[in-house]
Design an enzyme around this catalytic site. Sequence first.
Site, PDB file in Angstrom:
ATOM      1  N   VAL A 168       0.864  -1.184   0.000  1.00 28.59           N
ATOM      2  CA  VAL A 168       0.000   0.000   0.000  1.00 28.59           C
ATOM      3  C   VAL A 168       0.895   1.226   0.000  1.00 28.59           C
ATOM      4  O   VAL A 168       1.697   1.418   0.917  1.00 28.59           O
ATOM      5  CB  VAL A 168      -0.932   0.044   1.224  1.00 28.59           C
ATOM      6  CG1 VAL A 168      -1.826   1.288   1.163  1.00 28.59           C
ATOM      7  CG2 VAL A 168      -1.788  -1.213   1.309  1.00 28.59           C
TER       8      VAL A 168
ATOM      9  N   ASN B  27      -1.918   4.283  -4.004  1.00 27.67           N
ATOM     10  CA  ASN B  27      -2.658   5.407  -3.443  1.00 27.67           C
ATOM     11  C   ASN B  27      -1.849   6.699  -3.413  1.00 27.67           C
ATOM     12  O   ASN B  27      -2.412   7.791  -3.494  1.00 27.67           O
ATOM     13  CB  ASN B  27      -3.111   5.047  -2.019  1.00 27.67           C
ATOM     14  CG  ASN B  27      -3.568   6.241  -1.235  1.00 27.67           C
ATOM     15  OD1 ASN B  27      -4.604   6.824  -1.529  1.00 27.67           O
ATOM     16  ND2 ASN B  27      -2.789   6.632  -0.233  1.00 27.67           N
TER      17      ASN B  27
ATOM     18  N   SER C 141      -7.836   6.794  -8.269  1.00 26.07           N
ATOM     19  CA  SER C 141      -7.969   7.763  -9.350  1.00 26.07           C
ATOM     20  C   SER C 141      -8.746   8.986  -8.879  1.00 26.07           C
ATOM     21  O   SER C 141      -8.777   9.316  -7.693  1.00 26.07           O
ATOM     22  CB  SER C 141      -8.631   7.096 -10.557  1.00 26.07           C
ATOM     23  OG  SER C 141      -8.604   7.946 -11.679  1.00 26.07           O
TER      24      SER C 141
ATOM     25  N   TYR D  51      -2.501  17.151 -12.069  1.00 24.79           N
ATOM     26  CA  TYR D  51      -3.112  16.057 -11.318  1.00 24.79           C
ATOM     27  C   TYR D  51      -4.090  15.273 -12.179  1.00 24.79           C
ATOM     28  O   TYR D  51      -4.044  14.038 -12.239  1.00 24.79           O
ATOM     29  CB  TYR D  51      -3.816  16.630 -10.093  1.00 24.79           C
ATOM     30  CG  TYR D  51      -4.469  15.599  -9.205  1.00 24.79           C
ATOM     31  CD1 TYR D  51      -3.710  14.820  -8.346  1.00 24.79           C
ATOM     32  CD2 TYR D  51      -5.855  15.408  -9.217  1.00 24.79           C
ATOM     33  CE1 TYR D  51      -4.302  13.883  -7.513  1.00 24.79           C
ATOM     34  CE2 TYR D  51      -6.455  14.479  -8.397  1.00 24.79           C
ATOM     35  CZ  TYR D  51      -5.679  13.719  -7.543  1.00 24.79           C
ATOM     36  OH  TYR D  51      -6.273  12.777  -6.728  1.00 24.79           O
TER      37      TYR D  51
ATOM     38  N   LYS E 147      -3.942  11.266 -13.487  1.00 22.31           N
ATOM     39  CA  LYS E 147      -4.955  10.269 -13.158  1.00 22.31           C
ATOM     40  C   LYS E 147      -5.592   9.673 -14.416  1.00 22.31           C
ATOM     41  O   LYS E 147      -6.011   8.511 -14.418  1.00 22.31           O
ATOM     42  CB  LYS E 147      -6.020  10.891 -12.249  1.00 22.31           C
ATOM     43  CG  LYS E 147      -5.498  11.241 -10.857  1.00 22.31           C
ATOM     44  CD  LYS E 147      -4.919  10.028 -10.140  1.00 22.31           C
ATOM     45  CE  LYS E 147      -4.497  10.336  -8.731  1.00 22.31           C
ATOM     46  NZ  LYS E 147      -3.955   9.158  -8.018  1.00 22.31           N
TER      47      LYS E 147
END
Length: 254
Positions: free
Chosen positions: A9, A85, A136, A151, A155
């Site tokens: 993670v 993440n 996302s 950003y 994504k």
Amino acid sequence: MTATPVYIVTGASRGLGFNVAKRLLGQASKVVAVARTEAGMAQLAEEFPGQVEYVTGDLADYATGEKAVKVAAEKFGGIDGIVFNAAVIHPVATIANTDINEFKRLFDINFFSILTTLKPAMPYLRESKGNVVFVSSEASYESHFYGWEAYGSSKACVNHLAATLAVEEPDVFAISVDPGVMDSAMQAEIREKHGTNMKQDHIDYLNKVKEDGSIPSIDPPASVIVSMVTKGPAELNGTYYAFNSPTLSPFITA
């Protein structure tokens, strides 16, 4: 699958990543946590002894993700899933005013660090028939997020990577999940640092939901992400959905 499921993670020291890691650990999984700051990861290691290894480092340094894969393989024996993440929002600026070097650094963290982690992880994910979740954003396809060019475009690349992975690696499940607006450190950064570079109605909305307490909790999207990285329904392979969409909302748990 390893005897005890093993997950990586990223961005696990706080917020959504911390919540996801803690939920996985609560299911008796093992987690390799990755983040720039140690404190939250050390807390997880203390709370779940023997279940946590962590890598402290900036994912803009590609060696950080590679090290996480190595730790998962050597300490826990494999990889059953990854939650990508970690991300940054800066720079928030128009195309005419953006700093290209900052734009490139954002891509190093938000996109290229995924590739440099995913590539060495592929043999383990193939072996385990593992699951990969890419965190996302609605900004990946909506242009009304003024100033979020860096950003949002990163994504969009993440969404395409998930779709591509699903085609290239039929034994590996991949999905992009949009967690929406939530009470996270990134939201605090947006409100406190970037409001002057955004449309007033957008920053007014973000301030309002924080001030009146209506800003959504991290818990629902975290629960969906955990469901996807542990179960990975085959019919959703390669897709993008908001966590509260009709497709993913049945996976929301307490």
